[in-house]
Design a protein around this motif. Sequence first.
Motif, PDB file in Angstrom:
ATOM      1  N   ALA A 185       0.683  -1.015   0.062  1.00 49.75           N
ATOM      2  CA  ALA A 185       0.735  -0.019   0.056  1.00 49.75           C
ATOM      3  C   ALA A 185       1.207   1.297   0.283  1.00 49.75           C
ATOM      4  CB  ALA A 185      -1.359  -0.018   1.453  1.00 49.75           C
ATOM      5  N   PHE A 186       0.540   2.176  -1.072  1.00 53.23           N
ATOM      6  CA  PHE A 186       1.111   3.233  -1.260  1.00 53.23           C
ATOM      7  C   PHE A 186       0.441   4.449  -0.565  1.00 53.23           C
ATOM      8  CE2 PHE A 186       4.064   1.012  -3.745  1.00 53.23           C
ATOM      9  CZ  PHE A 186       5.222   0.922  -3.677  1.00 53.23           C
ATOM     10  N   SER A 187       0.765   5.337   0.382  1.00 57.82           N
ATOM     11  CA  SER A 187      -0.119   7.013   0.325  1.00 57.82           C
ATOM     12  C   SER A 187       0.390   7.486  -0.350  1.00 57.82           C
ATOM     13  CB  SER A 187       0.748   6.708   1.906  1.00 57.82           C
ATOM     14  OG  SER A 187       1.681   7.847   1.183  1.00 57.82           O
ATOM     15  N   ARG A 188      -0.780   8.131  -0.674  1.00 57.31           N
ATOM     16  CA  ARG A 188      -0.722   9.701  -1.695  1.00 57.31           C
ATOM     17  C   ARG A 188       1.191  10.355  -1.748  1.00 57.31           C
ATOM     18  NH1 ARG A 188      -5.721   9.322  -0.317  1.00 57.31           N
ATOM     19  NH2 ARG A 188      -7.104   8.848  -1.911  1.00 57.31           N
ATOM     20  N   PHE A 239       7.441  18.964  -6.997  1.00 51.87           N
ATOM     21  CA  PHE A 239       5.741  19.158  -7.140  1.00 51.87           C
ATOM     22  C   PHE A 239       5.076  19.891  -5.954  1.00 51.87           C
ATOM     23  CE2 PHE A 239       1.781  17.858  -4.875  1.00 51.87           C
ATOM     24  CZ  PHE A 239       0.797  17.079  -5.748  1.00 51.87           C
ATOM     25  N   ASP A 240       4.604  20.190  -7.152  1.00 51.46           N
ATOM     26  CA  ASP A 240       3.825  22.101  -6.733  1.00 51.46           C
ATOM     27  C   ASP A 240       2.228  21.744  -6.337  1.00 51.46           C
ATOM     28  OD1 ASP A 240       3.082  24.751  -5.620  1.00 51.46           O
ATOM     29  OD2 ASP A 240       4.031  25.210  -7.637  1.00 51.46           O
ATOM     30  N   GLY A 241       1.701  21.703  -5.745  1.00 50.79           N
ATOM     31  CA  GLY A 241      -0.006  21.461  -5.930  1.00 50.79           C
ATOM     32  C   GLY A 241      -0.587  20.711  -4.375  1.00 50.79           C
ATOM     33  N   PHE A 242      -0.942  19.488  -4.918  1.00 50.40           N
ATOM     34  CA  PHE A 242      -1.987  19.495  -3.517  1.00 50.40           C
ATOM     35  C   PHE A 242      -2.096  17.166  -4.283  1.00 50.40           C
ATOM     36  CE2 PHE A 242      -4.787  21.420  -6.400  1.00 50.40           C
ATOM     37  CZ  PHE A 242      -5.842  20.065  -7.151  1.00 50.40           C
ATOM     38  N   GLU A 243      -1.784  16.663  -3.298  1.00 52.75           N
ATOM     39  CA  GLU A 243      -1.935  15.500  -3.384  1.00 52.75           C
ATOM     40  C   GLU A 243      -3.308  14.365  -4.123  1.00 52.75           C
ATOM     41  OE1 GLU A 243      -0.739  13.107   0.671  1.00 52.75           O
ATOM     42  OE2 GLU A 243       0.299  14.804   1.309  1.00 52.75           O
ATOM     43  N   ARG A 244      -4.064  15.090  -3.960  1.00 49.06           N
ATOM     44  CA  ARG A 244      -5.476  14.437  -5.166  1.00 49.06           C
ATOM     45  C   ARG A 244      -5.303  14.585  -5.906  1.00 49.06           C
ATOM     46  NH1 ARG A 244      -8.705  11.377  -2.022  1.00 49.06           N
ATOM     47  NH2 ARG A 244      -8.758  12.318   0.356  1.00 49.06           N
ATOM     48  N   THR A 245      -4.536  15.533  -6.530  1.00 47.99           N
ATOM     49  CA  THR A 245      -3.358  15.098  -8.841  1.00 47.99           C
ATOM     50  C   THR A 245      -3.352  13.879  -7.926  1.00 47.99           C
ATOM     51  OG1 THR A 245      -1.392  16.114  -8.038  1.00 47.99           O
ATOM     52  CG2 THR A 245      -3.056  17.195  -8.654  1.00 47.99           C
ATOM     53  N   ILE A 246      -2.704  12.965  -7.392  1.00 50.69           N
ATOM     54  CA  ILE A 246      -2.009  11.005  -7.886  1.00 50.69           C
ATOM     55  C   ILE A 246      -4.160  10.824  -7.445  1.00 50.69           C
ATOM     56  CG2 ILE A 246      -1.825   9.311  -6.575  1.00 50.69           C
ATOM     57  CD1 ILE A 246       0.355  10.715  -7.542  1.00 50.69           C
ATOM     58  N   VAL A 264      -6.702   1.341  -1.266  1.00 47.53           N
ATOM     59  CA  VAL A 264      -6.942   1.318  -0.142  1.00 47.53           C
ATOM     60  C   VAL A 264      -7.374   2.916   0.809  1.00 47.53           C
ATOM     61  CG1 VAL A 264      -5.133   0.582   2.012  1.00 47.53           C
ATOM     62  CG2 VAL A 264      -4.155   0.455  -0.666  1.00 47.53           C
ATOM     63  N   PHE A 265      -8.763   2.719   1.358  1.00 50.77           N
ATOM     64  CA  PHE A 265      -8.900   3.571   2.008  1.00 50.77           C
ATOM     65  C   PHE A 265      -8.478   4.299   2.970  1.00 50.77           C
ATOM     66  CE2 PHE A 265     -12.794   0.958   0.308  1.00 50.77           C
ATOM     67  CZ  PHE A 265     -12.944   1.344  -1.186  1.00 50.77           C
ATOM     68  N   GLY A 266      -8.663   5.377   2.656  1.00 56.06           N
ATOM     69  CA  GLY A 266      -7.739   6.139   3.938  1.00 56.06           C
ATOM     70  C   GLY A 266      -6.458   6.406   3.351  1.00 56.06           C
ATOM     71  N   ILE A 267      -6.074   5.903   2.568  1.00 52.29           N
ATOM     72  CA  ILE A 267      -4.509   5.975   2.620  1.00 52.29           C
ATOM     73  C   ILE A 267      -3.577   6.314   1.305  1.00 52.29           C
ATOM     74  CG2 ILE A 267      -2.487   4.274   2.721  1.00 52.29           C
ATOM     75  CD1 ILE A 267      -3.706   2.344   4.501  1.00 52.29           C
ATOM     76  N   GLY A 268      -4.285   5.235   0.279  1.00 50.74           N
ATOM     77  CA  GLY A 268      -3.702   5.125  -0.898  1.00 50.74           C
ATOM     78  C   GLY A 268      -4.086   4.546  -1.690  1.00 50.74           C
TER      79      GLY A 268
END
Length: 238
Positions: A179-182, A194-201, A225-229
């Motif tokens: 499991a990889f986090s964002r 990176f210059d932005g927000f993690e949700r772009t992943i 993986v809910f809550g993680i990535g």
Amino acid sequence: MMAVDAPTILLVDDEADILQVIRAYLEKNHYRVYEAETGTGALQLFDELKPDLVVLDLMLPDISGEEICRIIRRDANTPILMLTAKSSEDDMVNGLLMGADDYITKPFSPRELLARVISLLRRAQHAQNQEPKGSLSFGGGRLWMDSERHEVKLEGELLALTPLEFKLLECLSRNPKRAFSRYELVNLIQGDDFDGFERTIDVHIKNLRQKIGDSPRHPQFIGTVFGIGYKFLVNRDE
């Protein structure tokens, strides 16, 4: 004198003053720049030049920047930097959904644009140089990827992945069931640039899933993986 191997940039915007300023700044920094003021002209130049990077305005007089981005993404993974006058998070996410690798909002400084150009070209080059060699297959050969050729096939059909999408698939598939986090994926794929927000992943994962025929509700390859990535669900074929 411009170096023969200077990176080639296709600049697409219908505002002559913006074209003039950006072109002068990029050429001053040793890039070879070609201009188009219409979508039709941009697509023609893209086919002729096969540029290293495209700087693309969303609002054009004939074909929208969104449609140009979609057309390019059908066959090429060339980095695309999207120019937009819209600054909301939803607008930026929509740009990424269309296949852009990065975005910059108007008004912007030429120095900021240059930094993003350098970053995108460096990421693309790094992906080519650092990716592990050899080919892998998954799902009984349904999904195949070759890092050396930088190719991915689904059921024998070649896919057009962006450099970021390829790197995401590379990272996840070579570490199955992990499991990889964002945040981890952002740093592994884009690093300190990176210059932005993690949700772009999430946007890039959504695009990648669509291209490899994966369903978010019933995934075969990339699971949430809910809550993680995210994680890759299957081991490579023996």
